[in-house]
Design a protein around this motif. Structure first.
Motif, short mmCIF file in Angstrom:
data_model
loop_
_atom_site.label_atom_id
_atom_site.label_comp_id
_atom_site.label_asym_id
_atom_site.label_seq_id
_atom_site.Cartn_x
_atom_site.Cartn_y
_atom_site.Cartn_z
N ALA A 166 1.02 -0.97 0.27
CA ALA A 166 0.17 -0.05 -0.03
C ALA A 166 1.28 1.21 -0.09
CB ALA A 166 -0.54 0.06 1.10
N ILE A 167 0.47 2.53 -0.42
CA ILE A 167 0.95 3.19 -0.78
C ILE A 167 0.49 4.66 0.01
CG2 ILE A 167 2.70 5.07 -2.32
CD1 ILE A 167 2.11 1.49 -3.22
N VAL A 168 0.16 5.63 0.14
CA VAL A 168 -0.30 6.86 0.49
C VAL A 168 0.67 8.01 0.46
CG1 VAL A 168 -1.51 8.15 2.57
CG2 VAL A 168 -1.55 5.28 2.52
N LEU A 169 0.33 8.51 -0.55
CA LEU A 169 0.91 9.79 -0.60
C LEU A 169 0.50 11.38 -0.77
CD1 LEU A 169 3.28 8.45 -3.90
CD2 LEU A 169 3.49 8.21 -1.61
N ASP A 170 0.74 12.31 -0.04
CA ASP A 170 0.14 13.48 0.21
C ASP A 170 0.62 14.49 -0.89
OD1 ASP A 170 -1.74 15.57 0.83
OD2 ASP A 170 -0.35 16.34 2.92
N GLU A 171 0.16 15.26 -2.08
CA GLU A 171 0.47 16.18 -2.69
C GLU A 171 1.59 15.32 -3.33
OE1 GLU A 171 -0.87 18.33 -4.15
OE2 GLU A 171 -2.16 18.75 -2.32
N PRO A 172 2.04 14.11 -3.76
CA PRO A 172 3.42 14.07 -5.17
C PRO A 172 4.01 14.64 -6.22
CG PRO A 172 1.60 12.29 -5.49
CD PRO A 172 0.96 13.79 -4.14
#
Length: 310
Positions: free
Chosen positions: A152-158
């Motif tokens: 799983a990958i969680v990115l904020d404003e990548p």
């Protein structure tokens, strides 16, 4: 690995006023890129922090793969996350920053070298992070998120700070990760990029869920989808399109909402009405987003006073 928010609520300071996040429930499924959208102050960052165990919810719970993030024995190998690209010691090189993270999970040097290459940072791996541009910092943060080869990958404003080549790189990367069966959750303010990258959308406003749907469905349901009809007999056709919303762009041009192009074509044919154009039109995701969140915007601009800008 499924990401789930179950009735998440977050209030700060114990005050009974409006919550930053209120009874928020949604699911992020594997194999898709899910965009997490909302206006400023909607509660996106707070929600992501609760998902990753950085903030404790006032009520409700957040799970990744059926368990809280903090209970995973090797979290970097389960969930890769980027919330703040500059959360790096400025005196360290990119290589040593990733190696320090790798040592905490027994990740080999070869994997560090792989993610540096994947992020396009091999040539600057030995340079100190304090000299990195915003875009290079983003690439390093994404490399760190991928270090443990997580499900799983969680990115904020990548894409923040990335040049056009970098934006294309991250878009292609996220899609490929989802195609591998991974769960991808990204928060962004760039609607045009979300339209090209995301398969599914979770939209919140004032801490509450506004939509949990696909990009296409959101645009259609917002009224931003319509069919353009050009006919010399627009008035008669308009009268026949009962149950649909029609507006006249010009004497011979109608915009029709609530009916598909084939349905309009069949009605016109049945009444011998000639059609010069019959084309589905979709407004931008940005417009659909604005329509959906209009009443949930935290800071409403006011009209400029007379003479402003002179």
């Amino acid at each position: 690995m499924t990401i789930q928010a179950h009735g998440l609520t977050k209030r700060y300071g114990g005050k009974p006023g409006r919550a930053a996040v209120e009874d928020l429930t949604f699911t992020v499924e594997p194999g898709t890129v899910t965009g997490f959208l909302g206006p400023n102050g909607a509660g996106k960052s707070t929600t992501l922090r609760m998902l990753l165990g950085l903030d404790a919810p006032t009520s409700g719970r957040a799970t990744i793969g059926g368990r809280a993030y903090a209970t995973h024995p090797a979290p970097l190998c389960e969930v890769g996350a980027l919330l703040e690209a500059k959360a790096v010691h400025p005196g360290r090189s990119a290589f040593h920053h990733l190696m320090a993270l790798a040592h905490t999970h027994g990740i080999p040097r070869s994997r560090v070298e792989h993610v540096l290459d994947l992020a396009g940072l091999t040539d600057v791996a030995g340079k100190r992070v304090k000299g990195f541009s915003l875009g290079m910092g983003q690439r390093l943060g994404i490399a760190a998120a991928l270090l443990g080869d997580p499900a799983a990958i969680v990115l904020d404003e990548p894409v923040n700070g990335l040049d056009p080549e970098g934006v294309l790189w991250i878009r292609t990367l996220l899609k490929s990760l989802a195609q591998e069966g991974r769960t991808v959750l990204i928060s962004s303010h760039l609607m045009s990029e979300m339209a090209l990258t995301a398969d599914h959308l979770v939209v919140i406003g004032r801490g509450r869920l506004l939509a949990d749907t696909t990009v296409t469905a959101l645009v259609r349901e917002s009224g931003a989808f319509y069919v353009k009809v050009v006919t010399p007999d627009a008035a008669r056709l308009r009268a026949l399109l009962t149950g649909a919303e029609t507006t006249a762009e010009a004497p011979d041009t109608l915009h029709v909402r609530g009916l598909e192009a084939p349905d309009i074509g069949r009605i016109a044919a049945a009444h011998a009405i000639p059609l010069f154009e019959l084309s589905p039109r979709t407004a931008s995701l940005e417009q659909a987003f604005m329509n959906l969140t209009h009443d949930a915007v935290e800071y409403q601009p006011t009209a400029a006073p007379t003479g402003a800008g002179r």
